[in-house]
Design a protein around this motif. Structure first.
Motif, PDB file in Angstrom:
ATOM      1  N   LEU A 240      36.209  37.553  36.272  1.00  9.34           N
ATOM      2  CA  LEU A 240      37.063  38.068  37.348  1.00  9.34           C
ATOM      3  C   LEU A 240      38.485  37.528  37.224  1.00  9.34           C
ATOM      4  O   LEU A 240      39.460  38.252  37.417  1.00  9.34           O
ATOM      5  CB  LEU A 240      36.466  37.685  38.711  1.00  9.34           C
ATOM      6  CG  LEU A 240      35.094  38.276  39.041  1.00  9.34           C
ATOM      7  CD1 LEU A 240      34.579  37.708  40.347  1.00  9.34           C
ATOM      8  CD2 LEU A 240      35.175  39.794  39.134  1.00  9.34           C
ATOM      9  N   GLN A 241      38.607  36.242  36.910  1.00 10.98           N
ATOM     10  CA  GLN A 241      39.920  35.617  36.820  1.00 10.98           C
ATOM     11  C   GLN A 241      40.752  36.239  35.714  1.00 10.98           C
ATOM     12  O   GLN A 241      41.961  36.454  35.872  1.00 10.98           O
ATOM     13  CB  GLN A 241      39.747  34.117  36.562  1.00 10.98           C
ATOM     14  CG  GLN A 241      41.053  33.355  36.445  1.00 10.98           C
ATOM     15  CD  GLN A 241      40.818  31.868  36.298  1.00 10.98           C
ATOM     16  OE1 GLN A 241      40.719  31.142  37.285  1.00 10.98           O
ATOM     17  NE2 GLN A 241      40.725  31.394  35.068  1.00 10.98           N
ATOM     18  N   ASP A 242      40.118  36.550  34.575  1.00  8.30           N
ATOM     19  CA  ASP A 242      40.852  37.159  33.465  1.00  8.30           C
ATOM     20  C   ASP A 242      41.342  38.564  33.809  1.00  8.30           C
ATOM     21  O   ASP A 242      42.264  39.068  33.171  1.00  8.30           O
ATOM     22  CB  ASP A 242      39.970  37.209  32.212  1.00  8.30           C
ATOM     23  CG  ASP A 242      39.715  35.823  31.633  1.00  8.30           C
ATOM     24  OD1 ASP A 242      40.516  34.911  31.929  1.00  8.30           O
ATOM     25  OD2 ASP A 242      38.724  35.646  30.903  1.00  8.30           O
ATOM     26  N   LYS A 243      40.729  39.184  34.799  1.00  7.72           N
ATOM     27  CA  LYS A 243      41.186  40.500  35.260  1.00  7.72           C
ATOM     28  C   LYS A 243      42.143  40.392  36.441  1.00  7.72           C
ATOM     29  O   LYS A 243      42.580  41.422  36.980  1.00  7.72           O
ATOM     30  CB  LYS A 243      39.977  41.358  35.651  1.00  7.72           C
ATOM     31  CG  LYS A 243      39.042  41.657  34.489  1.00  7.72           C
ATOM     32  CD  LYS A 243      37.810  42.413  34.962  1.00  7.72           C
ATOM     33  CE  LYS A 243      36.854  42.656  33.800  1.00  7.72           C
ATOM     34  NZ  LYS A 243      35.601  43.335  34.242  1.00  7.72           N
ATOM     35  N   GLY A 244      42.461  39.152  36.867  1.00  7.60           N
ATOM     36  CA  GLY A 244      43.436  38.952  37.932  1.00  7.60           C
ATOM     37  C   GLY A 244      42.859  38.839  39.326  1.00  7.60           C
ATOM     38  O   GLY A 244      43.609  38.698  40.296  1.00  7.60           O
ATOM     39  N   TYR A 245      41.541  38.852  39.483  1.00  4.53           N
ATOM     40  CA  TYR A 245      40.939  38.825  40.812  1.00  4.53           C
ATOM     41  C   TYR A 245      40.856  37.394  41.353  1.00  4.53           C
ATOM     42  O   TYR A 245      40.281  36.513  40.720  1.00  4.53           O
ATOM     43  CB  TYR A 245      39.526  39.419  40.782  1.00  4.53           C
ATOM     44  CG  TYR A 245      39.499  40.909  40.547  1.00  4.53           C
ATOM     45  CD1 TYR A 245      39.912  41.795  41.528  1.00  4.53           C
ATOM     46  CD2 TYR A 245      39.075  41.431  39.326  1.00  4.53           C
ATOM     47  CE1 TYR A 245      39.895  43.165  41.301  1.00  4.53           C
ATOM     48  CE2 TYR A 245      39.053  42.791  39.096  1.00  4.53           C
ATOM     49  CZ  TYR A 245      39.465  43.657  40.086  1.00  4.53           C
ATOM     50  OH  TYR A 245      39.455  45.006  39.871  1.00  4.53           O
ATOM     51  N   GLY A 246      41.431  37.187  42.543  1.00  3.40           N
ATOM     52  CA  GLY A 246      41.295  35.922  43.260  1.00  3.40           C
ATOM     53  C   GLY A 246      42.124  34.783  42.721  1.00  3.40           C
ATOM     54  O   GLY A 246      42.149  33.705  43.330  1.00  3.40           O
ATOM     55  N   ARG A 247      42.825  34.967  41.630  1.00  3.58           N
ATOM     56  CA  ARG A 247      43.546  33.855  41.000  1.00  3.58           C
ATOM     57  C   ARG A 247      44.737  33.402  41.839  1.00  3.58           C
ATOM     58  O   ARG A 247      45.053  32.211  41.892  1.00  3.58           O
ATOM     59  CB  ARG A 247      43.998  34.261  39.603  1.00  3.58           C
ATOM     60  CG  ARG A 247      44.653  33.126  38.825  1.00  3.58           C
ATOM     61  CD  ARG A 247      45.015  33.569  37.423  1.00  3.58           C
ATOM     62  NE  ARG A 247      45.679  32.505  36.700  1.00  3.58           N
ATOM     63  CZ  ARG A 247      45.041  31.554  36.029  1.00  3.58           C
ATOM     64  NH1 ARG A 247      43.726  31.557  35.979  1.00  3.58           N
ATOM     65  NH2 ARG A 247      45.719  30.609  35.397  1.00  3.58           N
ATOM     66  N   LYS A 248      45.398  34.325  42.498  1.00  2.00           N
ATOM     67  CA  LYS A 248      46.600  33.984  43.253  1.00  2.00           C
ATOM     68  C   LYS A 248      46.302  32.988  44.370  1.00  2.00           C
ATOM     69  O   LYS A 248      47.113  32.097  44.647  1.00  2.00           O
ATOM     70  CB  LYS A 248      47.223  35.263  43.828  1.00  2.00           C
ATOM     71  CG  LYS A 248      48.582  35.049  44.450  1.00  2.00           C
ATOM     72  CD  LYS A 248      49.209  36.369  44.845  1.00  2.00           C
ATOM     73  CE  LYS A 248      50.623  36.153  45.403  1.00  2.00           C
ATOM     74  NZ  LYS A 248      51.267  37.441  45.771  1.00  2.00           N
TER      75      LYS A 248
END
Length: 522
Positions: A240-248
């Motif tokens: 998920l993180q590599d797709k940009g989800y929830g990282r911010k």
């Protein structure tokens, strides 16, 4: 003589040659000169090369069509790793002989890992996580009798699992966001302690009244089930993180940090309760084991990370390879060394701390969060070690030890405690800058079981057998069965929920996903 016959031209033909001795050559004809032979050979060779070039052009066009297919990179990676497995087996068989043959346990471990990789590769074409296919392959091969590790190969399996766990823990540490960790420190502690404590209490109460287990054994079972598996949670979060989800908002960082501390608390509580039940070792030391393990993990990991700030030198020609190897070797030493001195919980924490401290120093030297070449190397290593970890975890699950009565009541205990854990997790993360969708995602990502349950689930039963306690064997057997049941229920379901709910419940940062895409593709 007839005139017509006389004037008729003579037909030309081969001329017999007689050498100076009057003998006729074997074939009766004049041999070709060297120049004529060279000319004919050149013509024949030219014709052969013409055919080769024509066929080569056709093959080149076919290869271009295959290589341009969007699925070819994944297929070629699977073929490459399968070929690597065959080569490693060939070397092992050449050196070890029958031990690495088809009937040997070493061969079966290798075959299991290759098959698990292929199963994960097939599953990844769906929306399900690849680890699900790998786990099921391990369970299936164990329960059909293909693989049952004995003797020194039990230790080999354990070491391989530890190596794989080190790889994913180091990747987790390198990927931690320092700013998010500082901002979410209080939530990490709350998420670590409160849901696990409530789950352990609910398990103890339900097992006492449903399975007639003594209170101490109930709390021991609760300590086993309260641990969350980083081996399941972390890979799904990275997808998920590599797709940009929830990282911010730092959600992957929050869950990764909390999962590691949660395991330390659960393992320490298990050791204290086991010591009380069997009166083994110094109880005071067992109680202090948890805090000492936390301190030891921070100290060892911090020292390892600090050393890697300066060694090797940043301008070294092979700095990326050396940092990768040193970080991996240091993490493995921390994990195995902490177990050797009796502080099992310190190892996973030390691995994450070492990677986090080292990567923090490297960022100060110019490597940013998104373009860290050491992290890229651990992404590649994880693709190799992921099937090893989950296939070998699957081989720990013996379906034939399950008692239907205990399974039914144990399932009720597991599901009841998970419901409470999910609700408590939603409450624990309230009050922060998270919306309801993100709170729900965190609560559902906070329950998969696997590695800790597979590791400590059989310990109570082994201890009871060592003390020749029939009552202890009965309760220890129940603990083992419910631990196995928790893995079967929560590992695949938890992985599926994290993978499927993430895109629906978490905000996606398009810019961050674009920056990290080259790392994922590599």
């Amino acid at each position: 003589m007839n005139e017509s016959t006389k004037d008729e031209p003579k037909k030309s033909g081969p001329i017999a040659v007689v050498d100076i001795n009057g003998s006729v050559p074997e074939n009766g004809y004049e041999p070709k000169s060297p120049d004529q032979q060279n000319h004919d050979g050149a013509k024949e060779q030219s014709s052969i090369w013409h055919r080769i070039v024509c066929c080569g052009g056709q093959y080149a066009k076919a290869w271009e069509a295959v290589a341009s297919h969007p699925r070819w990179p994944a297929v070629s990676r699977a073929l490459a790793l399968s070929l690597l497995g065959l080569m490693l087996w060939g070397n092992a068989f050449s050196m070890a002989g029958g031990v690495a043959g088809p009937e040997g346990q070493l061969f079966r471990i290798g075959f299991l890992c290759v098959l698990a990789y292929l199963a994960g590769w097939i599953v990844h074409f769906t929306t399900l996580p690849p680890l699900l296919g790998m786990l099921l392959v391990g369970i299936a091969l164990r329960n059909i009798g293909f693989i049952a590790l004995t003797g020194p190969y039990v230790r080999v399996s354990s070491i391989l699992r530890k190596m794989a766990l080190v790889v994913i823990l180091i990747r987790a540490g390198v990927g931690l966001d320092p700013a998010a960790l500082k901002r979410l420190g209080g939530m990490v502690l709350r998420l670590t302690v409160i849901p696990a404590l409530m789950e352990a209490v609910v398990v103890a109460v339900m097992s006492h009244y449903l399975l007639d287990m003594p209170w101490m054994w109930g709390f021991l079972l609760g300590a086993v089930l309260a641990a969350v598996s980083p081996a399941v949670v972390v890979p799904c979060l990275f997808q998920l993180q590599d797709k940009g989800y929830g990282r911010k908002k730092g959600i992957p960082t929050l869950l990764i940090a909390a999962a590691t501390l949660n395991d330390i608390i659960s393992i320490s509580a298990f050791g204290v309760l086991l010591s009380i039940i069997f009166s083994t070792g110094d109880l005071t030391m067992q109680i202090l084991n948890g805090p000492i393990g936390v301190i030891l993990g921070f100290v060892c990991g911090g020292m390892c990370g600090m050393v890697l700030h300066f060694v090797p030198q940043r301008y070294d020609l092979h700095v990326v390879a050396l940092r990768t190897v040193l970080l991996a070797a240091g993490g493995l030493l921390i994990l195995i060394g902490s177990e050797a001195v009796g502080f099992d919980g310190a190892g996973p924490l030390g691995c994450i701390v070492a990677a986090f401290v080292a990567s923090h120093g490297w960022r100060a030297q110019g490597w940013n969060q998104e373009k860290n070449p050491v992290e890229i190397n651990f992404v590649i290593l994880w693709k190799m070690f992921q099937p090893v970890l989950f296939a070998l975890i699957g081989t720990e699950i013996d379906l034939f030890v399950l008692d239907p009565t205990v399974v039914g009541l144990g399932m009720a205990s597991v599901l009841g405690s998970l419901a409470i854990r999910i609700l408590v997790s939603v409450v624990v993360v309230s009050g922060e800058n998270l919306n309801w969708k993100e709170k729900i995602f965190i609560s559902f990502a906070w329950f998969p079981k696997a590695t800790v349950q597979a590791a400590i689930g059989p310990v109570a039963l082994d201890t009871a057998r060592r003390f020749s306690s029939l009552e202890g064997e009965h309760y220890g057997h129940n603990v083992l069965m419910i631990a196995v049941l928790s893995i079967l229920l929560t590992a695949p379901i938890g992985a599926i929920l994290i993978t499927m709910l993430g895109p629906r419940l978490l905000h996606r940062d398009e810019k961050d996903a674009t920056e990290r895409q080259p790392m994922q593709d590599s």
